[in-house]
Structures are given as C-alpha cells and as structure tokens.
Design an enzyme around this catalytic site. Structure first.
Site, PDB file in Angstrom:
ATOM      1  N   TYR A  83       0.818  -1.209   0.000  1.00 17.19           N
ATOM      2  CA  TYR A  83       0.000   0.000   0.000  1.00 17.19           C
ATOM      3  C   TYR A  83       0.855   1.265   0.000  1.00 17.19           C
ATOM      4  O   TYR A  83       1.885   1.313   0.659  1.00 17.19           O
ATOM      5  CB  TYR A  83      -0.909   0.010   1.240  1.00 17.19           C
ATOM      6  CG  TYR A  83      -1.786   1.235   1.270  1.00 17.19           C
ATOM      7  CD1 TYR A  83      -2.923   1.289   0.489  1.00 17.19           C
ATOM      8  CD2 TYR A  83      -1.451   2.345   2.037  1.00 17.19           C
ATOM      9  CE1 TYR A  83      -3.720   2.425   0.481  1.00 17.19           C
ATOM     10  CE2 TYR A  83      -2.247   3.479   2.037  1.00 17.19           C
ATOM     11  CZ  TYR A  83      -3.378   3.511   1.250  1.00 17.19           C
ATOM     12  OH  TYR A  83      -4.165   4.636   1.239  1.00 17.19           O
ATOM     13  N   TRP A  93       1.066   5.705  -1.693  1.00 21.25           N
ATOM     14  CA  TRP A  93       0.768   6.663  -2.767  1.00 21.25           C
ATOM     15  C   TRP A  93       1.837   6.703  -3.843  1.00 21.25           C
ATOM     16  O   TRP A  93       1.608   7.251  -4.914  1.00 21.25           O
ATOM     17  CB  TRP A  93       0.577   8.061  -2.181  1.00 21.25           C
ATOM     18  CG  TRP A  93      -0.828   8.357  -1.763  1.00 21.25           C
ATOM     19  CD1 TRP A  93      -1.639   7.580  -0.989  1.00 21.25           C
ATOM     20  CD2 TRP A  93      -1.588   9.529  -2.096  1.00 21.25           C
ATOM     21  NE1 TRP A  93      -2.854   8.205  -0.808  1.00 21.25           N
ATOM     22  CE2 TRP A  93      -2.838   9.412  -1.474  1.00 21.25           C
ATOM     23  CE3 TRP A  93      -1.317  10.679  -2.835  1.00 21.25           C
ATOM     24  CZ2 TRP A  93      -3.828  10.383  -1.580  1.00 21.25           C
ATOM     25  CZ3 TRP A  93      -2.305  11.652  -2.935  1.00 21.25           C
ATOM     26  CH2 TRP A  93      -3.543  11.499  -2.317  1.00 21.25           C
TER      27      TRP A  93
HETATM   28  N1  LIG Z   1      -1.813   8.457  12.353  1.00 22.99           N
HETATM   29  C1  LIG Z   1      -2.245   8.491  11.089  1.00 22.99           C
HETATM   30  N2  LIG Z   1      -1.679   7.697  10.170  1.00 22.99           N
HETATM   31  C2  LIG Z   1      -2.080   7.748   8.897  1.00 22.99           C
HETATM   32  C3  LIG Z   1      -3.111   8.624   8.503  1.00 22.99           C
HETATM   33  C4  LIG Z   1      -3.725   9.445   9.484  1.00 22.99           C
HETATM   34  O1  LIG Z   1      -4.661  10.229   9.206  1.00 22.99           O
HETATM   35  N3  LIG Z   1      -3.258   9.352  10.766  1.00 22.99           N
HETATM   36  N4  LIG Z   1      -3.515   8.669   7.190  1.00 22.99           N
HETATM   37  C5  LIG Z   1      -3.324   7.458   6.419  1.00 22.99           C
HETATM   38  C6  LIG Z   1      -3.575   7.678   5.003  1.00 22.99           C
HETATM   39  S1  LIG Z   1      -5.112   8.329   4.608  1.00 22.99           S
HETATM   40  C7  LIG Z   1      -2.706   7.320   4.026  1.00 22.99           C
HETATM   41  S2  LIG Z   1      -3.209   7.401   2.400  1.00 22.99           S
HETATM   42  C8  LIG Z   1      -1.361   6.794   4.349  1.00 22.99           C
HETATM   43  C9  LIG Z   1      -0.274   7.276   3.402  1.00 22.99           C
HETATM   44  O2  LIG Z   1       0.827   6.428   3.510  1.00 22.99           O
HETATM   45  P1  LIG Z   1       1.844   6.219   2.301  1.00 22.99           P
HETATM   46  O3  LIG Z   1       1.149   6.334   0.999  1.00 22.99           O
HETATM   47  O4  LIG Z   1       2.602   4.966   2.572  1.00 22.99           O
HETATM   48  O5  LIG Z   1       2.792   7.480   2.502  1.00 22.99           O
HETATM   49  P2  LIG Z   1       3.843   8.155   1.535  1.00 22.99           P
HETATM   50  O6  LIG Z   1       4.733   8.982   2.396  1.00 22.99           O
HETATM   51  O7  LIG Z   1       3.143   8.851   0.429  1.00 22.99           O
HETATM   52  O8  LIG Z   1       4.677   6.922   0.991  1.00 22.99           O
HETATM   53  C10 LIG Z   1       4.968   6.717  -0.338  1.00 22.99           C
HETATM   54  C11 LIG Z   1       6.415   6.218  -0.445  1.00 22.99           C
HETATM   55  O9  LIG Z   1       6.669   5.930  -1.818  1.00 22.99           O
HETATM   56  C12 LIG Z   1       7.962   6.420  -2.170  1.00 22.99           C
HETATM   57  N5  LIG Z   1       7.960   6.655  -3.618  1.00 22.99           N
HETATM   58  C13 LIG Z   1       7.609   7.771  -4.296  1.00 22.99           C
HETATM   59  N6  LIG Z   1       7.740   7.574  -5.613  1.00 22.99           N
HETATM   60  C14 LIG Z   1       8.174   6.313  -5.781  1.00 22.99           C
HETATM   61  C15 LIG Z   1       8.487   5.524  -6.934  1.00 22.99           C
HETATM   62  O10 LIG Z   1       8.362   5.953  -8.064  1.00 22.99           O
HETATM   63  N7  LIG Z   1       8.923   4.249  -6.716  1.00 22.99           N
HETATM   64  C16 LIG Z   1       9.063   3.726  -5.462  1.00 22.99           C
HETATM   65  N8  LIG Z   1       9.493   2.473  -5.354  1.00 22.99           N
HETATM   66  N9  LIG Z   1       8.774   4.454  -4.369  1.00 22.99           N
HETATM   67  C17 LIG Z   1       8.331   5.727  -4.526  1.00 22.99           C
HETATM   68  C18 LIG Z   1       8.131   7.656  -1.334  1.00 22.99           C
HETATM   69  O11 LIG Z   1       9.502   7.984  -1.195  1.00 22.99           O
HETATM   70  C19 LIG Z   1       7.436   7.256  -0.021  1.00 22.99           C
HETATM   71  O12 LIG Z   1       8.345   6.691   0.885  1.00 22.99           O
HETATM   72  O13 LIG Z   1      -1.015   7.143   5.689  1.00 22.99           O
HETATM   73  C20 LIG Z   1      -1.999   6.735   6.636  1.00 22.99           C
HETATM   74  N10 LIG Z   1      -1.496   6.938   7.981  1.00 22.99           N
HETATM   75  N1  LIG Z   2      -1.294  18.654   1.943  1.00 21.26           N
HETATM   76  C1  LIG Z   2      -1.710  17.380   1.992  1.00 21.26           C
HETATM   77  N2  LIG Z   2      -2.948  17.051   1.535  1.00 21.26           N
HETATM   78  C2  LIG Z   2      -3.383  15.772   1.622  1.00 21.26           C
HETATM   79  C3  LIG Z   2      -2.561  14.733   2.138  1.00 21.26           C
HETATM   80  C4  LIG Z   2      -1.268  15.096   2.609  1.00 21.26           C
HETATM   81  O1  LIG Z   2      -0.494  14.245   3.090  1.00 21.26           O
HETATM   82  N3  LIG Z   2      -0.886  16.414   2.523  1.00 21.26           N
HETATM   83  N4  LIG Z   2      -3.033  13.441   2.193  1.00 21.26           N
HETATM   84  C5  LIG Z   2      -4.188  13.095   1.338  1.00 21.26           C
HETATM   85  C6  LIG Z   2      -4.830  11.850   1.793  1.00 21.26           C
HETATM   86  S1  LIG Z   2      -4.016  10.386   1.532  1.00 21.26           S
HETATM   87  C7  LIG Z   2      -6.072  11.807   2.328  1.00 21.26           C
HETATM   88  S2  LIG Z   2      -6.794  10.300   2.671  1.00 21.26           S
HETATM   89  C8  LIG Z   2      -6.816  13.031   2.616  1.00 21.26           C
HETATM   90  C9  LIG Z   2      -7.427  12.957   4.014  1.00 21.26           C
HETATM   91  O2  LIG Z   2      -8.353  13.951   4.190  1.00 21.26           O
HETATM   92  P1  LIG Z   2      -9.175  14.031   5.608  1.00 21.26           P
HETATM   93  O3  LIG Z   2      -9.486  12.675   6.068  1.00 21.26           O
HETATM   94  O4  LIG Z   2     -10.277  14.986   5.378  1.00 21.26           O
HETATM   95  O5  LIG Z   2      -8.053  14.679   6.504  1.00 21.26           O
HETATM   96  P2  LIG Z   2      -7.499  14.854   7.972  1.00 21.26           P
HETATM   97  O6  LIG Z   2      -6.406  15.860   7.779  1.00 21.26           O
HETATM   98  O7  LIG Z   2      -7.151  13.579   8.599  1.00 21.26           O
HETATM   99  O8  LIG Z   2      -8.675  15.518   8.804  1.00 21.26           O
HETATM  100  C10 LIG Z   2      -9.334  16.690   8.408  1.00 21.26           C
HETATM  101  C11 LIG Z   2      -9.905  17.433   9.587  1.00 21.26           C
HETATM  102  O9  LIG Z   2     -10.835  16.616  10.290  1.00 21.26           O
HETATM  103  C12 LIG Z   2     -10.904  17.066  11.617  1.00 21.26           C
HETATM  104  N5  LIG Z   2     -11.293  15.951  12.480  1.00 21.26           N
HETATM  105  C13 LIG Z   2     -10.520  14.924  12.891  1.00 21.26           C
HETATM  106  N6  LIG Z   2     -11.229  14.088  13.678  1.00 21.26           N
HETATM  107  C14 LIG Z   2     -12.477  14.593  13.756  1.00 21.26           C
HETATM  108  C15 LIG Z   2     -13.685  14.181  14.410  1.00 21.26           C
HETATM  109  O10 LIG Z   2     -13.753  13.154  15.080  1.00 21.26           O
HETATM  110  N7  LIG Z   2     -14.787  14.970  14.233  1.00 21.26           N
HETATM  111  C16 LIG Z   2     -14.759  16.103  13.481  1.00 21.26           C
HETATM  112  N8  LIG Z   2     -15.903  16.784  13.352  1.00 21.26           N
HETATM  113  N9  LIG Z   2     -13.628  16.513  12.871  1.00 21.26           N
HETATM  114  C17 LIG Z   2     -12.518  15.773  13.002  1.00 21.26           C
HETATM  115  C18 LIG Z   2      -9.548  17.605  11.967  1.00 21.26           C
HETATM  116  O11 LIG Z   2      -9.697  18.827  12.679  1.00 21.26           O
HETATM  117  C19 LIG Z   2      -8.863  17.813  10.616  1.00 21.26           C
HETATM  118  O12 LIG Z   2      -8.480  19.154  10.440  1.00 21.26           O
HETATM  119  O13 LIG Z   2      -5.956  14.152   2.535  1.00 21.26           O
HETATM  120  C20 LIG Z   2      -5.230  14.194   1.317  1.00 21.26           C
HETATM  121  N10 LIG Z   2      -4.635  15.500   1.183  1.00 21.26           N
HETATM  122 MO   LIG Z   3      -5.128   8.657   2.333  1.00 23.27          MO
END
Ligand SMILES: Nc1nc2c(c(=O)[nH]1)N[C@H]1C(S)=C(S)[C@@H](COP(=O)(O)OP(=O)(O)OC[C@H]3O[C@@H](n4cnc5c(=O)[nH]c(N)nc54)[C@H](O)[C@@H]3O)O[C@H]1N2
Ligand SMILES: Nc1nc2c(c(=O)[nH]1)N[C@H]1C(S)=C(S)[C@@H](COP(=O)(O)OP(=O)(O)OC[C@H]3O[C@@H](n4cnc5c(=O)[nH]c(N)nc54)[C@H](O)[C@@H]3O)O[C@H]1N2
Ligand SMILES: [Mo]
Length: 751
Positions: A106, A108
């Site tokens: 898994y 991005w």
């Molecule tokens: N506590 C907490 N944890 C969370 C979340 C949260 O809200 N709270 N959010 C979750 C969510 S929604 C998501 S989507 C995940 C995201 O988690 P990830 O998608 O695992 O996070 P990234 O840092 O985007 O990791 C992508 C990796 O791919 C590498 N990469 C980039 N380009 C390439 C390429 O071309 N080839 C290869 N081989 N590698 C490459 C980058 O260097 C990076 O290390 O995290 C989750 N974790």
């Molecule tokens: N710049 C930037 N943008 C991103 C990403 C990134 O790494 N960087 N990651 C992308 C990814 S993989 C994803 S999945 C999306 C995630 O997008 P979201 O899931 O919408 O993002 P979060 O930042 O986890 O939370 C958004 C807001 O929800 C509020 N919140 C948290 N818990 C609660 C709750 O229990 N109740 C209420 N009412 N509010 C709450 C927090 O105040 C926070 O500011 O973002 C994407 N966009």
């Molecule tokens: Mo995500």
C-alpha cells in the site's frame, strides 16, 4: 507552444532551465499551486537518497539474531541484487506457496500512469505466480467496506458520495462540514491540474450559503462572515447527529414521505433515538454530555438543519476512528429525515475538501495505466490489518461477516509505500515485521521502511523519468518530463522488475517487448482512441499538457442519488431492500457489538469521555500535513522550515499547555502506554482544550533502534496511535481514536 512539465500528486509544475539548474513554478492555469512542491527538486541529490542496491548485513550472513531496523547494510551491484530477489521469490514460492508472499504494498508512490511502483511489482509478481494482496485504503477503508451495506456497492469509492460543487455553489443554503482542512484539497492521487476547491467554496459562501464547521479545531473554519465553528470532542459526531434526529422527531420536522419511499428501517432507528429501545433519549442535553458542546449551542445548530437545502459533508478523517462507520450512517439517516436525498446541493457528502477531486463537476476520465495481469492467489487482508497478518501466521481475522485465513507470510515485498509512516502502533508493527524471512523494498529515499528491509533497491523519482499523468477529475493530461539524470545507481521500478523477471525467465512477458518510450506511446494511443480530440503523441510530447473539454461527454453536474430519489422502483440501489438501509439485516446477522445494525453511538475505547482519559487526558488527532504529502518531502523545503525545535510541530490548546508549563517552541514528550515521541510545541487559541494535533509524516527516528519501545525523536504520531481497527466489519484504520499525555521535555536529544 512547447512546455516542460512535472506532474505530481500535489499539482502540475512548469520546469524552467536556469544556469543554476532546473526550477519549478506553478502551472499558470492552476489558481492555487501547492507551495511545498516548489522544493521537490531538492531531492535530486539529497543525502537521504538511496545510491545503490543494499543488502542488510545480518540477512546476508544468515545471522538470525540481528534485527531488522537496527542493522547495517552492504552495497551490491544490480546483477547480484536482482539475483538475490529472484532467488528468494522462487525459493519461497516453491517451499511455501505464493500466498506466503505479501505484496499488498500500500502507498501513494508517485503520480504517473506508467511508473506506478505498485502496478509494476504486481505485474511482475502476478507473472511469478501471485501474492497475498490487500484491499481498501488507509484513506477510506472503513467507508469503503461499510457503505455497500447501506447504499449498495456502487457507492464504495472515494469519489462516489458527493454532489458536484457547482450545485453546492448554486443551491446549498447550509453546509455543515464535519472536519474541513482545506490544505488537504491540494492533493489528489494521480495528480491535479487545477486546484479549485477553495474557489468553489468561496463562490457558495459569497452567494450567502451558511457554513458550519464542526470540528475540535477552530482553524478548520475558513475566515468568512458566513462561516462559523462548533467545537466538539473528537469522535463524538454521531452523538451530535443523534440529537438532531431527536429534535426533528420531537418537533415533527421529519420528512416521512421521503423516509418511506427511499429508506428502510427508520422505525428501528427512531426507537433508539427516542430511547424507546434502550431507555436513553438522545436529547441535546444527552449529546452535550458526550460532545462537550453547550446544549444551547447544539440547539442552535439543529435549527440550521431546517434550511430548505442542507448538506452534511463528512471528512474522511471521521471514519478513521473507532466505529467510524457510525457518523457516516447517521449523516445518511439525517439527510433522509430532512427530505434532502436527491436534492440539488442537498443531502450528504463524504470527502468534499479531503482531496481536490471529490465533487468536481466533470465526468471522470477513465484512463488506464499498466495492465497488472491477474493474481492467481485469492488471499487478501483489509489493508490496515498488516501487523495482524505478520504477527499471526496461520491465524484468522474477522472481516465484514467472514473469517479470513491469514497466510504464513515468509516474504514482504513493498514498492511505493511507507508502512513505517502509515501504519498505527509502530512499535507493534516493528515486532510483527521481524517475522518474515525476507523483506524487499524499492525506494528512492532512506525512509524507516527502507531501513527495515533486507534488500533495498533504489528507485528513481518522477523528475528522473518521462511519464504520462492523467488527473481524471479535472481532465488534464500531462507529459511529465525528466529534468535530471537518475540519482547515482537508481533505476525505474519498471526496469528493476524487468531485471528480476529476466532472472525468473519471463522478461518478455513482463515488458511485452517494449521499451519505456514505446510503453508511454502505447498508453497514450489508448487514451486517444477514447478521446479523439487529443493531439497525436509527438504533438502532445511537445506541448506537454492538454486539458480535455470539460463538457465533451457531460452530464458533469450532479445531485447525489438523483435518479434513485426520482424513481426508486426504476433505479433501485444494490442493497437487499433496493433502498437506503437505515437498519441492515445483513449487519444484524454479523452480530458485531462494534458495528450495531443501525446508526448508533458506540463510545471508543479511547476518547475524552472514557475511563482511559483519566490516565491519558489528551485526544490526539493526526491530520494530513499541510507542508508535504504524508512522509514525502519531509526531508526538504517547507516541511523542514516549519519544524519547531527541529521536530514536527504539535498543536496544543493554550489551557492544556499552561496547565503543563509548556511554552511556544518547547520540546514536548507525547506518550501513552504504546510509545512516546518528541515534538515542538505550538500553542493555539482555537483548538478545543483536551485535544492535540500532530500531523502525520515526520520520519520515524528511534533514539535506540534496538529497543522494543524506543523514544521517537522526529514527532511521528504513529508510535502513539492504536492498532485496533474501526470495527470487525471494516477493519479500517482507527488512527484518530487515541489518547496521550504531554510533558515538557528537558533533555534535548537531537533527531
Ligand atoms: N496516524 C495516522 N496515520 C495515517 C493517517 C492518518 O490520518 N493518521 N492517514 C493514512 C492515510 S489516509 C494514508 S493514504 C497513508 C499514506 O501512507 P503512504 O502512501 O505509505 O505514505 P507516503 O509517504 O506517500 O509513501 C509513499 C512512499 O513511496 C515512495 N515513492 C515515491 N515515488 C516512488 C516511486 O516511483 N517508486 C518507489 N518504489 N517508491 C516511490 C516515497 O519515497 C514514499 O516513501 O497514511 C496513513 N497513515
Ligand atoms: N497537503 C496534503 N494534503 C493531503 C494529504 C497530505 O499528506 N498532505 N493526504 C491526502 C490523503 S491520503 C487523504 S486520505 C486526505 C485525508 O483527508 P481528511 O481525512 O479529510 O483529513 P485529515 O487531515 O485527517 O482531517 C481533516 C480534519 O478533520 C478534523 N477531524 C478529525 N477528527 C475529527 C472528528 O472526530 N470529528 C470532526 N468533526 N472533525 C474531526 C480535523 O480537525 C482535521 O483538520 O488528505 C489528502 N490531502
Ligand atoms: Mo489517504
């Protein structure tokens, strides 16, 4: 006009060649380019890059006591590295079957249809006999598994549940946004052409739409005279909505005609809301006790829902929590009770503002990438069960009414993701991660996952290769052009996989006899067949960017569930009843206490109103970082500039900071029974007391890598978060249900 572009998940940049080297600027047509991407090229020769293939010393020497993540590496050449990987795939598949290879992988990775790391390794491993896979996402795993029970399988996708922004701008009288962090809309998987979410929201507000942002964090509400904020405790949104339902029933404001026509099971929900079922009436006073909000404030909030056109938008963050199914279910119920289903600009929405693409008024551009082939292995896990899988070889896992068998994983293969960023309870993951025999990781940089591998294969980054990106929801196609040579010995994931495929005897099947340029041309020709207005490949390469006419094959503007609401018999939902299920017989049959059969308030194990808050009185939320993408770009630019006391900045409410003698800029230790990390303090007047924000993505940096629960020095929230899932139904991550304590840290170890 010719142009050089670089396309990323955070936006499309123009590349200028200057005497000092290539420089990025935002694409002129993008109203809001993402600032942190401007420093992306700083990774071109950064010290964090992986220069050559590396093998962990203990693994190479058969030293079974050495520990992944606390060992040194030996450099080898590509020939040797690809032989070692091929031999391991062959050996493990022969001895234990292909299901003992886990390659859910898994993450991005990077934007780009061809150089998609997961696509490449999955194509290669499918040809090698397959692998145990993963389903769903960390982003939307709870909703993705759950919503089919309520709305039917067609509503499981991240972009499936929202009316389009143009309808909101035109029709919505009151938008209630549960969580809204607009910096999140800067990103979108696969790329972004134009960032337009703030413009759309601004148009609606300027027309007079009322916006109520319900969130523990007041800074989620944009500065606009029509925007207001209601602070509630994290994870208590369902209780607030139940109180709304209670008042609608009490005051006779329920649209029974819509409920009758479009839903099933309202009587069961109503019995629960009024307390007939369990003796607890879900009144505003009751909700005040749960949410921490003032009862009069809740009553005013409920009044707002009486607007002729009201829309309830829930961020994806709400379902990354214990019982994260419930707020989504309750929002659907509430929208139906108000008669808003199918109404332009009304109803419910999931994820407006979570990424750029949700709600864009264009028809998505289906643009296929590399064909991954077919996986002969049927075993899978819901994605966030990775530590369960590794820790329990041969065990079982309850999931969505089934009992999954967990294969005995001997090999982990990861490319394009960072589980030591994204998974919860990293100390638990670290332990489970010691179980397999071999871990292979393709990575451009030395992340913690790279450091926890046995075989590290250095990949290129997007600015070191040509690719085509398609941001499907704004119909922009980009030729993303290499501006640097690959760093040191780094190679494209495609080339790495082709080498391994060669060792395994199926190189021709893997590459289809094409080189990269031929692959790009053939992908592009596929798009041209579907969209004949596209220029020919040579012209496209020259111009570098093309936006398909947004109206080509509309209907783009949409009200969610409009066909169904208009004629439910002719357009039934794919649910057992054909209607929206407010009581689910299927879920009742699962008999899961953590996912009751109608929307319910299920108190998390960790929340501010629970017993555990006596020991750990602060609720930690870990939102997405504004200054990078997850863990990507943490080493450069804005992410580094924004560090506080050289660590990730955590936001504390001023009352909590004062009570602990913590000042702005202090180093703070956040901890609970699972782990501890150091952060830099920033103090907020708008964050609800009792809540701490620590964005995700700081690179996991254990003070003592050999310790089972080391102090983490960079400020990674996942040493604190729990690895209990949202429920047995979804097994979605519940990262946002987490209690901690904070203390000022006197001993200043450096990360
Ligand atoms: N506590 C907490 N944890 C969370 C979340 C949260 O809200 N709270 N959010 C979750 C969510 S929604 C998501 S989507 C995940 C995201 O988690 P990830 O998608 O695992 O996070 P990234 O840092 O985007 O990791 C992508 C990796 O791919 C590498 N990469 C980039 N380009 C390439 C390429 O071309 N080839 C290869 N081989 N590698 C490459 C980058 O260097 C990076 O290390 O995290 C989750 N974790
Ligand atoms: N710049 C930037 N943008 C991103 C990403 C990134 O790494 N960087 N990651 C992308 C990814 S993989 C994803 S999945 C999306 C995630 O997008 P979201 O899931 O919408 O993002 P979060 O930042 O986890 O939370 C958004 C807001 O929800 C509020 N919140 C948290 N818990 C609660 C709750 O229990 N109740 C209420 N009412 N509010 C709450 C927090 O105040 C926070 O500011 O973002 C994407 N966009
Ligand atoms: Mo995500």
């Amino acid at each position: 006009m010719s142009g050089h572009f670089l396309a990323t998940h955070f936006g499309t940049y123009r590349v200028a060649r200057t005497p000092a080297g290539p420089r990025l600027s935002g694409w002129e047509a993008d109203p809001r380019p993402t600032p942190f991407g401007l420093d992306y090229l700083d990774l071109a020769s950064h010290g964090c890059r992986v220069a050559q293939p590396m093998i962990r010393r203990g693994w190479l020497e058969g030293d079974t006591r050495s520990m992944r993540g606390a060992d040194t590496f030996v450099a080898v050449d590509w020939q040797r590295a690809s032989e070692l990987v091929a031999n391991e795939i062959h050996r493990i598949a022969q001895a234990h079957g292909n299901r003992s290879i886990f390659a859910g992988s898994y993450g991005w990775a990077s934007a780009g249809r061809f150089h998609h790391a997961q696509g490449q390794i999955k194509r290669m491993l499918n040809l090698a006999g397959g692998f145990t896979a993963s389903r769903h996402s960390y982003s939307y795993g709870t909703a993705g598994a759950f919503l089919p029970h309520v709305l039917g399988a067609g509503y499981a996708g991240t972009n499936a549940c929202a009316p389009s922004w143009d309808q909101i701008a035109e029709h919505t009288d009151c938008l209630v946004a549960f969580g809204l962090r607009l910096t999140n809309a800067q990103c979108d998987p696969g790329g972004v052409g134009r960032h337009t979410v703030e413009q759309w929201l601004g148009r609606a507000l300027d027309r007079g739409m009322r916006l109520i942002v319900v969130s523990p964090d007041g800074s989620d509400a944009p500065a606009h005279p029509n925007a207001e904020h209601l602070a509630i405790r994290p994870n208590t949104d369902t209780a607030l909505m139940l109180a709304c339902a209670h008042e609608l029933i009490r005051s006779g404001a329920v649209d029974h005609e819509q409920l009758e026509r479009l839903t099933t099971g309202f009587d069961r929900l109503a019995a629960y809301v009024t307390g007939r079922a369990d003796g607890v009436a879900k009144t505003p006073a009751w909700a005040a006790g749960v949410t921490g909000a003032d009862p009069s404030r809740i009553e005013r909030f409920i009044d707002a829902l009486r607007a002729p056109t009201s829309l309830l938008n829930l961020g994806w963050s709400l379902q990354r929590a214990t019982a994260g199914e419930q707020p989504y279910w309750m929002a659907i119920a509430l929208a139906a009770m108000r008669g808003q289903i199918g109404k332009p600009g009304g109803g419910f929405a999931f994820g407006l503002g979570s990424v750029n693409s949700v709600g864009q008024p264009v028809r998505g551009l289906g643009a296929p990438g590399l064909d991954q082939g077919r996986n002969p292995v049927s075993d899978f896990i819901p994605v966030a069960a990775i530590a369960d899988l590794l820790a329990n070889p041969g065990g079982t896992l309850e999931y969505n009414g089934r009992t999954l068998d967990l294969p005995d994983i001997r090999m982990v293969y990861w490319a394009g993701g960072n589980p030591f960023h994204h998974h919860q309870d990293l100390n638990r993951l670290r332990q489970a991660w010691q179980m397999p025999e071999t871990v292979v990781v393709h990575e451009p940089v030395w992340t913690a996952t790279t450091q926890h591998a046995d075989i590290v294969l250095p990949s290129t980054l997007p600015f070191e290769r040509n690719d085509i990106t398609v941001s499907s929801q704004d119909r922009t196609i980009v030729f993303s052009r290499a501006v640097h040579e690959p760093y040191a010995e780094a190679r494209d994931d495609h080339r790495i996989c082709a080498m391994i495929a060669g060792q395994l005897g199926f190189e021709e099947a893997f590459t289809a006899g094409r080189d990269t340029e031929q692959w790009l041309a053939s992908l592009y020709e596929g798009y041209r067949e579907r969209f004949p207005e596209l220029p020919d490949y040579a012209a496209f390469r020259e111009t570098g960017i093309y936006t398909l006419d947004a109206d080509t094959d509309a209907p783009a503007s949409r009200a969610l569930l409009a066909d169904f609401a208009g004629a439910p018999e002719a357009h039934p939902l794919a649910t057992p009843s054909g209607r929206i299920e407010l009581f689910s017989g299927t879920i009742a049959g699962f008999d899961y206490a953590d996912c009751p059969p109608h929307p319910s308030w299920v108190p998390p194990v960790e929340w501010l109103g629970g017993r555990r808050a006596e020991d750990f009185p602060l609720h930690l939320l870990s939102p997405q970082p504004a200054n990078r993408l997850h863990s990507q770009l943490d080493a450069v630019g804005a992410s580094q500039r924004d560090k506080v006391a050289s660590r990730e900045a955590a936001v504390l409410a001023s009352a909590d900071a004062a009570a602990r003698g913590i000042g702005e800029g202090d180093t703070v230790r956040l901890f609970n029974a699972r782990g501890a990390c150091l952060v830099g303090a920033t103090i907020s007047e708008t964050l609800m007391p009792g809540v701490v924000l620590l964005p995700t993505g700081a690179w996991y940096t254990p003070e003592d890598p050999a310790s089972p629960s080391p102090l983490e020095l960079a400020g990674n929230p996942n040493v604190l978060t729990q690895d209990r899932r949202a429920s047995r139904l979804s097994q979605g991550t519940a990262a946002n249900s987490c209690l901690v304590e904070a203390v000022r840290h006197e001993r200043h170890a450096t990360p």
